[in-house]
Write a protein that holds these residues in place. Structure first.
Motif, PDB file in Angstrom:
ATOM      1  N   ILE A 233       0.839  -1.204   0.000  1.00  0.00           N
ATOM      2  CA  ILE A 233       0.000   0.000   0.000  1.00  0.00           C
ATOM      3  C   ILE A 233       0.871   1.249   0.000  1.00  0.00           C
ATOM      4  O   ILE A 233       0.618   2.207  -0.736  1.00  0.00           O
ATOM      5  N   MET A 234       1.921   1.220   0.799  1.00  0.00           N
ATOM      6  CA  MET A 234       2.781   2.396   0.935  1.00  0.00           C
ATOM      7  C   MET A 234       3.617   2.671  -0.311  1.00  0.00           C
ATOM      8  O   MET A 234       4.173   3.758  -0.457  1.00  0.00           O
ATOM      9  N   LYS A 235       3.728   1.702  -1.220  1.00  0.00           N
ATOM     10  CA  LYS A 235       4.460   1.916  -2.469  1.00  0.00           C
ATOM     11  C   LYS A 235       3.635   2.698  -3.501  1.00  0.00           C
ATOM     12  O   LYS A 235       4.172   3.147  -4.512  1.00  0.00           O
ATOM     13  N   SER A 236       2.336   2.830  -3.254  1.00  0.00           N
ATOM     14  CA  SER A 236       1.462   3.501  -4.214  1.00  0.00           C
ATOM     15  C   SER A 236       1.873   4.955  -4.409  1.00  0.00           C
ATOM     16  O   SER A 236       2.292   5.630  -3.464  1.00  0.00           O
ATOM     17  N   GLU A 237       1.730   5.433  -5.632  1.00  0.00           N
ATOM     18  CA  GLU A 237       2.079   6.814  -5.935  1.00  0.00           C
ATOM     19  C   GLU A 237       1.209   7.786  -5.133  1.00  0.00           C
ATOM     20  O   GLU A 237       1.702   8.774  -4.575  1.00  0.00           O
ATOM     21  N   THR A 238      -0.082   7.499  -5.094  1.00  0.00           N
ATOM     22  CA  THR A 238      -1.040   8.303  -4.341  1.00  0.00           C
ATOM     23  C   THR A 238      -1.945   7.380  -3.554  1.00  0.00           C
ATOM     24  O   THR A 238      -2.386   6.347  -4.064  1.00  0.00           O
ATOM     25  N   VAL A 239      -2.214   7.730  -2.320  1.00  0.00           N
ATOM     26  CA  VAL A 239      -3.170   6.995  -1.492  1.00  0.00           C
ATOM     27  C   VAL A 239      -4.351   7.906  -1.206  1.00  0.00           C
ATOM     28  O   VAL A 239      -4.174   9.050  -0.761  1.00  0.00           O
ATOM     29  N   ILE A 240      -5.545   7.410  -1.497  1.00  0.00           N
ATOM     30  CA  ILE A 240      -6.772   8.131  -1.153  1.00  0.00           C
ATOM     31  C   ILE A 240      -7.468   7.364  -0.049  1.00  0.00           C
ATOM     32  O   ILE A 240      -7.816   6.190  -0.224  1.00  0.00           O
ATOM     33  N   LEU A 241      -7.645   7.985   1.097  1.00  0.00           N
ATOM     34  CA  LEU A 241      -8.410   7.373   2.175  1.00  0.00           C
ATOM     35  C   LEU A 241      -9.734   8.113   2.286  1.00  0.00           C
ATOM     36  O   LEU A 241      -9.750   9.331   2.466  1.00  0.00           O
ATOM     37  N   MET A 242     -10.818   7.363   2.158  1.00  0.00           N
ATOM     38  CA  MET A 242     -12.145   7.961   2.235  1.00  0.00           C
ATOM     39  C   MET A 242     -12.827   7.505   3.518  1.00  0.00           C
ATOM     40  O   MET A 242     -12.815   6.324   3.867  1.00  0.00           O
ATOM     41  N   ALA A 243     -13.409   8.457   4.225  1.00  0.00           N
ATOM     42  CA  ALA A 243     -14.115   8.163   5.470  1.00  0.00           C
ATOM     43  C   ALA A 243     -15.335   9.058   5.576  1.00  0.00           C
ATOM     44  O   ALA A 243     -15.234  10.276   5.364  1.00  0.00           O
ATOM     45  N   THR A 244     -16.468   8.471   5.882  1.00  0.00           N
ATOM     46  CA  THR A 244     -17.692   9.257   6.027  1.00  0.00           C
ATOM     47  C   THR A 244     -18.489   8.785   7.226  1.00  0.00           C
ATOM     48  O   THR A 244     -18.386   7.635   7.651  1.00  0.00           O
ATOM     49  N   GLY A 245     -19.269   9.692   7.770  1.00  0.00           N
ATOM     50  CA  GLY A 245     -20.122   9.357   8.899  1.00  0.00           C
ATOM     51  C   GLY A 245     -19.456   9.640  10.239  1.00  0.00           C
ATOM     52  O   GLY A 245     -18.234   9.529  10.391  1.00  0.00           O
ATOM     53  N   ALA A 246     -20.281   9.999  11.213  1.00  0.00           N
ATOM     54  CA  ALA A 246     -19.764  10.378  12.535  1.00  0.00           C
ATOM     55  C   ALA A 246     -19.023   9.241  13.217  1.00  0.00           C
ATOM     56  O   ALA A 246     -18.136   9.471  14.048  1.00  0.00           O
ATOM     57  N   GLY A 247     -19.368   8.007  12.860  1.00  0.00           N
ATOM     58  CA  GLY A 247     -18.715   6.859  13.484  1.00  0.00           C
ATOM     59  C   GLY A 247     -17.239   6.743  13.149  1.00  0.00           C
ATOM     60  O   GLY A 247     -16.512   6.025  13.841  1.00  0.00           O
ATOM     61  N   LYS A 248     -16.789   7.430  12.124  1.00  0.00           N
ATOM     62  CA  LYS A 248     -15.371   7.357  11.729  1.00  0.00           C
ATOM     63  C   LYS A 248     -14.549   8.549  12.233  1.00  0.00           C
ATOM     64  O   LYS A 248     -13.336   8.571  12.077  1.00  0.00           O
ATOM     65  N   LYS A 249     -15.217   9.517  12.830  1.00  0.00           N
ATOM     66  CA  LYS A 249     -14.516  10.750  13.195  1.00  0.00           C
ATOM     67  C   LYS A 249     -13.344  10.497  14.143  1.00  0.00           C
ATOM     68  O   LYS A 249     -12.222  10.977  13.917  1.00  0.00           O
ATOM     69  N   ASP A 250     -13.572   9.752  15.207  1.00  0.00           N
ATOM     70  CA  ASP A 250     -12.524   9.550  16.213  1.00  0.00           C
ATOM     71  C   ASP A 250     -11.343   8.789  15.647  1.00  0.00           C
ATOM     72  O   ASP A 250     -10.180   9.130  15.914  1.00  0.00           O
ATOM     73  N   ILE A 251     -11.611   7.745  14.856  1.00  0.00           N
ATOM     74  CA  ILE A 251     -10.501   6.934  14.359  1.00  0.00           C
ATOM     75  C   ILE A 251      -9.720   7.669  13.289  1.00  0.00           C
ATOM     76  O   ILE A 251      -8.489   7.535  13.203  1.00  0.00           O
ATOM     77  N   VAL A 252     -10.385   8.490  12.482  1.00  0.00           N
ATOM     78  CA  VAL A 252      -9.655   9.285  11.486  1.00  0.00           C
ATOM     79  C   VAL A 252      -8.733  10.276  12.192  1.00  0.00           C
ATOM     80  O   VAL A 252      -7.571  10.443  11.809  1.00  0.00           O
ATOM     81  N   GLU A 253      -9.233  10.896  13.236  1.00  0.00           N
ATOM     82  CA  GLU A 253      -8.403  11.838  13.995  1.00  0.00           C
ATOM     83  C   GLU A 253      -7.233  11.111  14.652  1.00  0.00           C
ATOM     84  O   GLU A 253      -6.098  11.602  14.647  1.00  0.00           O
ATOM     85  N   LYS A 254      -7.487   9.942  15.196  1.00  0.00           N
ATOM     86  CA  LYS A 254      -6.422   9.171  15.836  1.00  0.00           C
ATOM     87  C   LYS A 254      -5.374   8.765  14.806  1.00  0.00           C
ATOM     88  O   LYS A 254      -4.164   8.786  15.087  1.00  0.00           O
ATOM     89  N   ALA A 255      -5.824   8.410  13.603  1.00  0.00           N
ATOM     90  CA  ALA A 255      -4.895   7.949  12.569  1.00  0.00           C
ATOM     91  C   ALA A 255      -3.994   9.068  12.060  1.00  0.00           C
ATOM     92  O   ALA A 255      -2.815   8.833  11.767  1.00  0.00           O
ATOM     93  N   PHE A 256      -4.534  10.286  11.948  1.00  0.00           N
ATOM     94  CA  PHE A 256      -3.776  11.354  11.312  1.00  0.00           C
ATOM     95  C   PHE A 256      -3.282  12.439  12.263  1.00  0.00           C
ATOM     96  O   PHE A 256      -2.483  13.297  11.868  1.00  0.00           O
ATOM     97  N   CYS A 257      -3.731  12.394  13.498  1.00  0.00           N
ATOM     98  CA  CYS A 257      -3.281  13.383  14.480  1.00  0.00           C
ATOM     99  C   CYS A 257      -2.547  12.748  15.656  1.00  0.00           C
ATOM    100  O   CYS A 257      -1.957  13.456  16.477  1.00  0.00           O
ATOM    101  N   GLY A 258      -2.599  11.432  15.742  1.00  0.00           N
ATOM    102  CA  GLY A 258      -1.938  10.729  16.836  1.00  0.00           C
ATOM    103  C   GLY A 258      -0.602  10.164  16.399  1.00  0.00           C
ATOM    104  O   GLY A 258      -0.107  10.443  15.296  1.00  0.00           O
TER     105      GLY A 258
END
Length: 249
Positions: free
Chosen positions: A189-214
């Protein structure tokens, strides 16, 4: 990291589809990594609509999917091969011989993983890898662990993942969900030229923040994306917090 935050799921799906479509138009023989689950359904629908409108050509595109349930064949209506056929491949002019998914019917887990790694190695790096994110931070089926999973692996699915997938694909029957899956490793996955991560809905808010701010940690597998040079996070206002937007600046 770039963040695209839209008001609704539909708008986020269209933004994601436009990025993928732009890559296909720029490089018609591009190689794209694809994801399953409920999140990308709107994106695939938008891509199909573009194709039907005559503005997109998949004839030279190669795809590689992230994962497949161990024990399910492509004709099983809960397999990810079936999902991809139903939501995208059957509706566009892609050559299915160039759409790759792990072989869920290969009982020998080591062979299944080695075979898929050989396919991925033959493709070289992907131009775009589309990801969702699980409630525990998994990408593909790379679950929280003591170390990042580099190569294709046979993964024992966490109870929460099984529960989530029962809701999505098995009408809530957890006993019907396979307990293992073959998944592309984080190294590829990390070898990809571009990575698009898509997340929607309130249920993903905490984990997205943890993934990119933690911190970057294998206990939150998606956090490794902080080290990728070209990540695009796309989502709606419910999933993408101000802290994630700020982290991209």
């Amino acid at each position: 990291m770039r963040v695209i935050r839209k008001s609704t799921y539909e708008e986020a799906s269209m933004a994601c589809a436009e990025l993928i479509a732009s890559q296909i138009r720029l490089k018609p023989d591009c190689k794209i990594g694809l994801a399953t689950g409920s999140t990308p359904v709107g994106t695939y629908k938008a891509l199909v609509d573009m194709y039907k409108a005559g503005s997109l050509d998949f004839s030279k595109v190669t795809s590689a999917n992230l994962d497949e349930y161990r024990g399910l064949g492509g004709d099983h209506d809960q397999s990810y091969r079936y999902f991809m056929n139903t939501n995208l491949f059957d509706h566009v002019n892609i050559d299915k011989n160039k759409t790759y998914v792990p072989n869920g019917l290969e009982a020998d887990a080591e062979k299944a993983c080695t075979d898929y790694d050989k396919i991925l190695e033959s493709l070289g790096h992907l131009d775009i890898q589309l990801l969702g994110i699980g409630g525990d931070g998994h990408i593909g089926f790379n679950e929280p662990a003591d170390a990042f999973c580099v190569n294709t692996q046979c993964i024992d699915l966490e109870e929460q993942t099984i529960k989530d997938n029962a809701r999505l694909f098995f009408n809530g029957d957890m006993s019907a969900v396979p307990t293992q899956a073959y998944t592309m490793g984080i190294g590829y996955i990390m070898k990809s030229e571009t990575v698009i991560l898509m997340a929607t809905g309130a249920g993903k808010k905490d984990i997205v923040e943890k993934a990119f701010c933690g911190p970057v940690t294998p206990y939150v597998p998606a956090s490794i994306l902080q080290l990728h040079p070209n990540v695009v996070v796309i989502g709606d206002e419910a999933a993408i917090s101000d802290a994630v937007v700020a982290a991209a600046k």
